[in-house]
Write an enzyme that holds these catalytic residues in place. Structure first.
Site, PDB file in Angstrom:
ATOM      1  N   HIS A   1     -48.778  50.137 -20.259  1.00 29.20           N
ATOM      2  CA  HIS A   1     -49.122  48.743 -20.510  1.00 29.20           C
ATOM      3  C   HIS A   1     -49.151  47.917 -19.235  1.00 29.20           C
ATOM      4  CE1 HIS A   1     -48.360  49.852 -24.666  1.00 29.20           C
ATOM      5  NE2 HIS A   1     -48.988  48.769 -25.018  1.00 29.20           N
ATOM      6  N   GLY A   2     -48.321  48.278 -18.279  1.00 28.55           N
ATOM      7  CA  GLY A   2     -48.354  47.491 -17.060  1.00 28.55           C
ATOM      8  C   GLY A   2     -47.332  47.991 -16.070  1.00 28.55           C
TER       9      GLY A   2
END
Lengths: 474, 79
Positions: A325-326
């Site tokens: 996701h990041g």
């Protein structure tokens, strides 16, 4: 081009008309052109990167298919995985690793001279890399029958309804649809329109309105009272779902207008009765991707460890899911928490079953399970929304400050209103067993509802600050 | 053709009384056969037949018929 923008509506209507005027055998050519036009609208230079990744993954995938021995196939799969991880690692994680390494070294009292680079994150790279990787994996597992041309693969890799933020399609699902002729069907148009309407309501009316409140509170939690911050956390759970489910519904709807059946990405996730059930309903295109191509191979590798093997495979899968996701510790914590909740349930299954047997009424048991699942998901979401660990602890600190708010009732009303609307959509989806249920409800209600919804959607698109899709940043 | 022996192993692991297996039955059609219990089915099969699957053989399984075929080919190559 954001889905919640006027230019997008013009793009869809114009390309749809031209698409169906185009003779069937040239429709894929036209599709490829609009795919690249759509992607180039953000930044045309990044289209070359997309084409480059498409080419490499096609040739590796084809090499896997053509190889005669298992060892040769495996070598090409490893090559494909390494290539894609390097690309993703460079664009998405390079600076994060440099920063983390610096931090770690400074704890030890040393100093290293490493510079971060000014790298832009190519739009949708996490999504389209995962999507194109399925071509390599699906060839390896022989889920793909026959050969697909480079041209067909390029349409798949750049497919505009999924390229920016999913759903992450499978080569074995979407390529056959690209190969087959697609005829115009009014049924598809109706369903597509119903999906786009639902998606826009979820995004523009529910998610963005919640987002406007949440952004203020998360920007300066110290300014707000206990219950106000708590409501912001609860509202975020509604926002993140409707934002991404809305996006996915629009993608599916747009795909349907063009004659494609894009996979369902959400199935009433907040009706889940356990965290593992939640992951069977939330971001399904990613969770099944991780299940099939990461969790299962790990699980088989660790199979001699029994349940510990399952738990270990889950922990690794979900920490990587967080990292996907990041590039931030917050996402890693978020993934870790989800992995931990599930592993804990596996390791303590007997205790869980005993606890369950104490409650004899199935509806009450189910309700309690749904509420406790929601609690765990909401708790983990704090790390999903906050920017770093300090920020997260500020949020928790403020909630537990038990400060009085004179606006408590107003905040509760806002929360209840959005929860009810969001719940209603899930309820009807479940009742009609379809995410395009809007196409099936009785005519007078349907038209009244659709017209007033679009009136509100356009009003909000024109008048208020449009918020970007949350998953667009991944 | 799914043998009674394989049927019995699967039913035992999943604690089911009865289920009609066809060659094209997939795991998600069988109650309780999810990605977690799949591991228990596989290890039980390996133990019962004294065989060891390669990861690749397991990952490309589509249905119970495929599982039966892999077992058969393992057993015949072991002879």
């Amino acid at each position: 081009m954001q889905y919640n923008s006027i230019i997008f509506f013009i793009f869809i209507i114009a390309s749809l008309l031209l698409y169906y005027i185009t003779p069937v055998k040239y429709r894929n050519h036209f599709l490829l052109i609009i795919n690249y036009a759509f992607y180039s609208y953000f930044d045309y230079r990044l289209t070359f990167l997309l084409i480059g990744i498409t080419s490499v993954n096609y040739f590796i995938g084809e090499a896997v298919r053509k190889s005669r021995t298992d060892d040769a196939k495996k070598t090409y799969v490893v090559l494909g995985v390494v290539f894609n991880i390097l690309i993703l690692g460079f664009f998405k994680y390079f600076n994060f690793f440099i920063e983390s390494a610096k931090g770690f070294v400074s704890i030890l009292g040393w100093n290293i001279n490493l510079d971060t680079l000014n790298i832009i994150l190519p739009l949708g790279i996490s999504f389209y890399i995962f999507q194109t990787l399925t071509f390599i994996f699906d060839n390896y597992y022989e889920f793909i029958e026959g050969k697909y041309t480079f041209f067909e693969f390029a349409v798949f890799a750049s497919f505009f309804p999924t390229v920016v933020a999913g759903p992450i399609e499978r080569a074995s699902r979407l390529l056959p649809q690209i190969k087959n002729d697609r005829q115009f069907s009014t049924e598809n148009i109706k369903r597509g329109f119903a999906l786009i309407t639902t998606g826009m309501i979820r995004k523009v009316i529910i998610a963005d309105s919640c987002g406007a409140i949440i952004n203020h509170i998360f920007a300066d939690p110290a300014y707000y009272k206990s219950i106000e911050v708590l409501i912001a956390v609860l509202l975020f759970t509604i926002q993140v779902y409707n934002d991404f489910a809305g996006y996915s519904s629009i993608s599916r709807g747009v795909g349907m207008l063009f004659g494609f059946d894009i996979m369902i990405n959400f199935k009433q996730p907040y009706f889940a009765n356990s965290v593992s059930d939640f992951w069977r309903r939330w971001h399904i295109s990613l969770s099944t991707w991780l299940r099939d191509y990461l969790f299962k191979p790990l699980q088989i590798k660790f199979r001699d460890l029994g349940n510990w093997g399952n738990a270990l495979a889950i922990m690794i899968t979900f920490i990587l899911c967080g990292l996907w996701h990041g590039a931030s510790w917050n996402f890693i914590i978020w993934g870790f928490l989800h992995g931990f909740f599930m592993s804990f349930a596996i390791m303590n299954k007997k205790f869980k079953d005993k606890l369950k047997s104490l409650i004899t009424s199935p509806p009450i048991l189910n309700l309690l399970q749904v509420i406790s699942t929601l609690f765990l998901v909401t708790l983990a979401n704090v790390f999903f929304r906050t920017t770093d660990i300090n920020h997260a602890s500020q949020i928790f600190g403020q909630i537990f400050s038990f400060s009085n708010s004179e606006f408590a009732f107003r905040f509760i009303k806002i929360f209840l209103a959005y929860s009810i609307v969001s719940f209603a959509f899930d309820y009807f989806e479940k009742r009609y067993n379809s995410d395009y249920f809007l196409a099936y409800i009785p005519a007078p209600i349907k038209y009244g509802f659709i017209i007033s919804s679009w009136f509100l959607i356009f009003l909000l698109i024109f008048s208020s600050d449009k918020l970007p899709f949350l998953y667009g940043q991944f | 053709m799914v043998t009674d022996q394989l049927k019995k192993i699967i039913l035992d692991v999943l604690k089911l009384d009865e289920f009609e297996f066809q060659d094209n039955t997939t795991a998600d059609q069988v109650p309780g056969w999810d990605s977690l219990s799949h591991l228990n089915v596989i290890t039980a099969v390996e133990k019962e037949y004294s065989i060891r699957f390669k990861a690749y053989e397991l990952l490309k399984l589509k249905d119970v018929g495929d599982l039966q075929n892999v077992i058969n080919s393992k057993l015949s190559s072991a002879k």
